[in-house]
Design a protein around this motif. Sequence first.
Motif, mmCIF file in Angstrom:
data_model
loop_
_atom_site.group_PDB
_atom_site.id
_atom_site.type_symbol
_atom_site.label_atom_id
_atom_site.label_comp_id
_atom_site.label_asym_id
_atom_site.label_seq_id
_atom_site.Cartn_x
_atom_site.Cartn_y
_atom_site.Cartn_z
ATOM 1 N N VAL A 26 13.870 -98.963 -70.121
ATOM 2 C CA VAL A 26 15.191 -99.068 -70.756
ATOM 3 C C VAL A 26 15.079 -99.750 -72.117
ATOM 4 C CG1 VAL A 26 17.444 -100.200 -70.567
ATOM 5 C CG2 VAL A 26 16.461 -99.035 -68.582
ATOM 6 N N ARG A 27 14.260 -100.783 -72.201
ATOM 7 C CA ARG A 27 14.118 -101.543 -73.445
ATOM 8 C C ARG A 27 13.459 -100.718 -74.539
ATOM 9 N NH1 ARG A 27 10.406 -105.542 -75.515
ATOM 10 N NH2 ARG A 27 11.515 -107.292 -76.449
ATOM 11 N N GLY A 28 12.569 -99.806 -74.125
ATOM 12 C CA GLY A 28 11.861 -98.964 -75.080
ATOM 13 C C GLY A 28 10.384 -99.274 -75.059
ATOM 14 N N THR A 29 9.571 -98.310 -74.634
ATOM 15 C CA THR A 29 8.139 -98.548 -74.502
ATOM 16 C C THR A 29 7.431 -98.507 -75.846
ATOM 17 O OG1 THR A 29 8.204 -97.520 -72.302
ATOM 18 C CG2 THR A 29 6.048 -97.781 -73.319
ATOM 19 N N PHE A 30 7.842 -97.607 -76.740
ATOM 20 C CA PHE A 30 7.146 -97.424 -78.012
ATOM 21 C C PHE A 30 7.971 -97.831 -79.227
ATOM 22 C CE2 PHE A 30 4.901 -94.743 -75.041
ATOM 23 C CZ PHE A 30 3.580 -95.057 -75.332
ATOM 24 N N ILE A 31 9.266 -97.981 -79.043
ATOM 25 C CA ILE A 31 10.121 -98.532 -80.097
ATOM 26 C C ILE A 31 11.340 -99.113 -79.409
ATOM 27 C CG2 ILE A 31 11.423 -96.392 -80.534
ATOM 28 C CD1 ILE A 31 11.329 -97.121 -83.526
ATOM 29 N N LEU A 32 11.785 -100.276 -79.884
ATOM 30 C CA LEU A 32 12.893 -100.953 -79.220
ATOM 31 C C LEU A 32 14.182 -100.155 -79.337
ATOM 32 C CD1 LEU A 32 12.255 -104.657 -80.311
ATOM 33 C CD2 LEU A 32 11.703 -103.576 -78.123
ATOM 34 N N SER A 33 14.922 -100.123 -78.234
ATOM 35 C CA SER A 33 16.233 -99.478 -78.194
ATOM 36 C C SER A 33 17.306 -100.555 -78.267
ATOM 37 C CB SER A 33 16.375 -98.676 -76.889
ATOM 38 O OG SER A 33 17.728 -98.419 -76.592
ATOM 39 N N GLY A 34 18.221 -100.427 -79.196
ATOM 40 C CA GLY A 34 19.287 -101.418 -79.334
ATOM 41 C C GLY A 34 20.090 -101.589 -78.060
ATOM 42 N N PRO A 35 20.674 -100.506 -77.522
ATOM 43 C CA PRO A 35 21.432 -100.632 -76.277
ATOM 44 C C PRO A 35 20.560 -101.108 -75.117
ATOM 45 C CG PRO A 35 21.960 -98.574 -77.389
ATOM 46 C CD PRO A 35 20.797 -99.154 -78.104
ATOM 47 N N GLY A 36 19.310 -100.645 -75.062
ATOM 48 C CA GLY A 36 18.415 -101.049 -73.981
ATOM 49 C C GLY A 36 18.093 -102.532 -74.028
ATOM 50 N N CYS A 37 17.807 -103.052 -75.234
ATOM 51 C CA CYS A 37 17.522 -104.482 -75.381
ATOM 52 C C CYS A 37 18.746 -105.317 -75.027
ATOM 53 C CB CYS A 37 17.071 -104.789 -76.806
ATOM 54 S SG CYS A 37 15.382 -104.272 -77.169
ATOM 55 N N ALA A 38 19.926 -104.844 -75.426
ATOM 56 C CA ALA A 38 21.154 -105.575 -75.107
ATOM 57 C C ALA A 38 21.369 -105.630 -73.598
ATOM 58 C CB ALA A 38 22.347 -104.898 -75.793
ATOM 59 N N LEU A 39 21.081 -104.522 -72.907
ATOM 60 C CA LEU A 39 21.281 -104.477 -71.460
ATOM 61 C C LEU A 39 20.293 -105.389 -70.735
ATOM 62 C CD1 LEU A 39 22.647 -103.283 -68.968
ATOM 63 C CD2 LEU A 39 21.018 -101.374 -69.070
ATOM 64 N N THR A 40 19.007 -105.300 -71.087
ATOM 65 C CA THR A 40 18.016 -106.143 -70.412
ATOM 66 C C THR A 40 18.242 -107.621 -70.725
ATOM 67 O OG1 THR A 40 16.431 -105.770 -72.235
ATOM 68 C CG2 THR A 40 16.282 -104.323 -70.320
ATOM 69 N N ASP A 41 18.747 -107.912 -71.923
ATOM 70 C CA ASP A 41 19.062 -109.287 -72.269
ATOM 71 C C ASP A 41 20.227 -109.791 -71.421
ATOM 72 O OD1 ASP A 41 18.727 -111.644 -73.789
ATOM 73 O OD2 ASP A 41 20.366 -111.076 -75.114
ATOM 74 N N ARG A 42 21.247 -108.961 -71.272
ATOM 75 C CA ARG A 42 22.414 -109.364 -70.486
ATOM 76 C C ARG A 42 22.044 -109.566 -69.017
ATOM 77 N NH1 ARG A 42 25.469 -105.851 -72.353
ATOM 78 N NH2 ARG A 42 25.472 -104.240 -70.747
ATOM 79 N N LEU A 43 21.154 -108.712 -68.494
ATOM 80 C CA LEU A 43 20.731 -108.826 -67.088
ATOM 81 C C LEU A 43 19.614 -109.853 -66.900
ATOM 82 C CD1 LEU A 43 20.692 -105.036 -66.075
ATOM 83 C CD2 LEU A 43 22.473 -106.736 -65.617
ATOM 84 N N ASP A 44 19.058 -110.350 -68.027
ATOM 85 C CA ASP A 44 17.975 -111.343 -67.985
ATOM 86 C C ASP A 44 16.826 -110.830 -67.111
ATOM 87 O OD1 ASP A 44 16.613 -113.612 -68.566
ATOM 88 O OD2 ASP A 44 17.968 -114.998 -67.536
ATOM 89 N N THR A 45 16.368 -109.633 -67.410
ATOM 90 C CA THR A 45 15.386 -108.970 -66.545
ATOM 91 C C THR A 45 14.035 -109.686 -66.491
ATOM 92 O OG1 THR A 45 14.812 -107.497 -68.399
ATOM 93 C CG2 THR A 45 16.414 -106.680 -66.793
ATOM 94 N N GLN A 46 13.597 -110.294 -67.619
ATOM 95 C CA GLN A 46 12.312 -110.988 -67.587
ATOM 96 C C GLN A 46 12.368 -112.217 -66.687
ATOM 97 O OE1 GLN A 46 9.024 -110.741 -68.675
ATOM 98 N NE2 GLN A 46 9.629 -108.608 -68.888
ATOM 99 N N ARG A 47 13.492 -112.917 -66.660
ATOM 100 C CA ARG A 47 13.625 -114.050 -65.747
ATOM 101 C C ARG A 47 13.567 -113.571 -64.308
ATOM 102 N NH1 ARG A 47 17.470 -115.867 -62.654
ATOM 103 N NH2 ARG A 47 19.040 -114.497 -63.586
ATOM 104 N N ARG A 48 14.272 -112.499 -64.007
ATOM 105 C CA ARG A 48 14.271 -111.961 -62.648
ATOM 106 C C ARG A 48 12.875 -111.478 -62.247
ATOM 107 N NH1 ARG A 48 19.668 -110.473 -60.967
ATOM 108 N NH2 ARG A 48 21.174 -110.943 -62.625
#
Length: 437
Positions: A26-48
Motif C-alpha cells: 500500500v505504501r509503495g514498493t518502488f515509489i511512495l504513494s501519497g494516499p498509501g503513506c497517509a493510510l499506513t501512517d494513520r494505522l501506525d502499521t510499523q508499530r503494529r
Amino acid sequence: MRDGLPRASASENLRLAGTLFASGFVRGTFILSGPGCALTDRLDTQRRAHELLTELIRRYGGRPVLARGPGGPTLLPLSREDVTRVLAESDDVYAVSTKDKRAAVSPFLGGSLLVSTGAMRPVRRAYVGSVLEHAAHQLDLGRIAEEEARAVRGLVDYDRLEQVWQRVARRCVFGSGARDDTELTALLRRLRRDANWLGLNPRATLRQRVLSRRHDARVRDHLTRAEPGSLAAILAACPGPPEVNLIRQAAFWLMGMSVTVTGLIQTLALLAAHPAHCTRAAEDTGYLRACLMEGLRLWAPVPMLARVTTRETSWYGHELPAGTSVVVPVGALQRHPALPYADRFCPEAWPVPAADDSCPAAAGAAPAPDEPWIAPFSRGQGQCKGMEIALQTGTAFLAQILATRQPEAVASPLRPPGPLPRTLNPLRLRVALHPRR
C-alpha cells in the motif's frame, strides 16, 4: 512446533498480512504513494508490525517463523544468527532477484544487476562493482551535491527537496547535460509507479513496456555523451561484457539515487528536532554521515529485504524447498527492543571516521558487527553497490545546507522527549531553513 521450525497460526498470518506484507504494498514498493503513506501512517502499521514480531520472538524463542506470505510459504528470520545467515550467505542460495521484483521492474530494468539471476549475476555484480570503485576514486560527486544544495532554503518539504535532489541524481549519472531533463525523471517516476503493482496489473505492465522505449532512448542519448565527471563517462571508459545492459544499469543507478531523498528529508527533520546533534553535524561531516545512517535506520525506505531460495535449505531440522520466500523485516528489526537506542535518534551508535581519513571506503559508517539486522543498504552480496555514492553525495548535500542554514522543525512528530514514532510519513515532513547568524 514441527521439526523445530515454528509455523505462524491462522491469526498470526492474518496480522502479518495486514501489518507487514500489505502495508509495504500500500505504501509503495518502488515509489511512495501519497494516499498509501497517509493510510499506513494513520494505522501506525510499523508499530503494529513491530509489536507482532516482538510477540513472535517471545513465543517462539527467536527462531525463524514459517508464515503464509503473498507468494506462498515465507520464512521470517528473527534472530541475529538467522538474519546473518540469510544476508551473509551467497546470493546463489538466497537470491536477491525475486519473482515479484522481476515482474515489477523487468520492463524497464531488465539486464541490470537488480534483476539478475543465475550465471549472469556474478558477471554483472563484478562489473558494476568495478565501475563504482573507479567512480569513487575518479569522480567528485559530492561537489555536484553541494552545488545543487545551495538552492535549498526557506520552507522545505519532501516534494521540494526531491526536485533539487533529482538534479543531483541526473548530474551524477549523466553529467550536467542531463541536469534539466525533467522529462527523464518524469518517465522514470511513471515506470516506478506502475512497478508498485508488482506485475499484478496487466495494464500497468503494458504501459511500462511502452514507456520503457522512450525512457531507454533518453538514457541512451545521455550515455552517448559520456560527459566527463559522470558515471556515464566511467561506463564509456570501462566497456562492459555483453551480459550487462548499460542503458538499463544506468537507469537503475538513477532510480537508486532517487530513493535517497527519503533518508535526506528524514535526517533533516531529525536534526531540526535535535539542535545539539545539529550543531555537531554542521561542524563534523563524519558525524553528519552517521546522522544520515540513523535517519535510514529509524524509518527504512526499504522496510523488507526479500530473498528466495534457489535450492533446498535446512532450518532447525526442517527442509525448505527451493523457491521458498525469505523476508527479513529490517524496518521492524532496526527498532529491535534489544537495542538500547531503538527508539531514539542516536548517531553515536555508528562509528564516526577520523577527520583525516581520506579513503572513501574506510570512511563508510557501518553498524556494530553484532547487529546484523541494522542494514539500511542490506548486507553481503546483496548489499547495494551504490551505497558509498549515496552516502557521499547525501552527506555533502546536507553539509552544504547546514553550512548556511539552521533547520527548524515545523509541526514535527520527532521532537524529544519521548520515543520516536515507529511509523512516519516522510511526504508530510516540513523543515524551515533560516540563515545562520
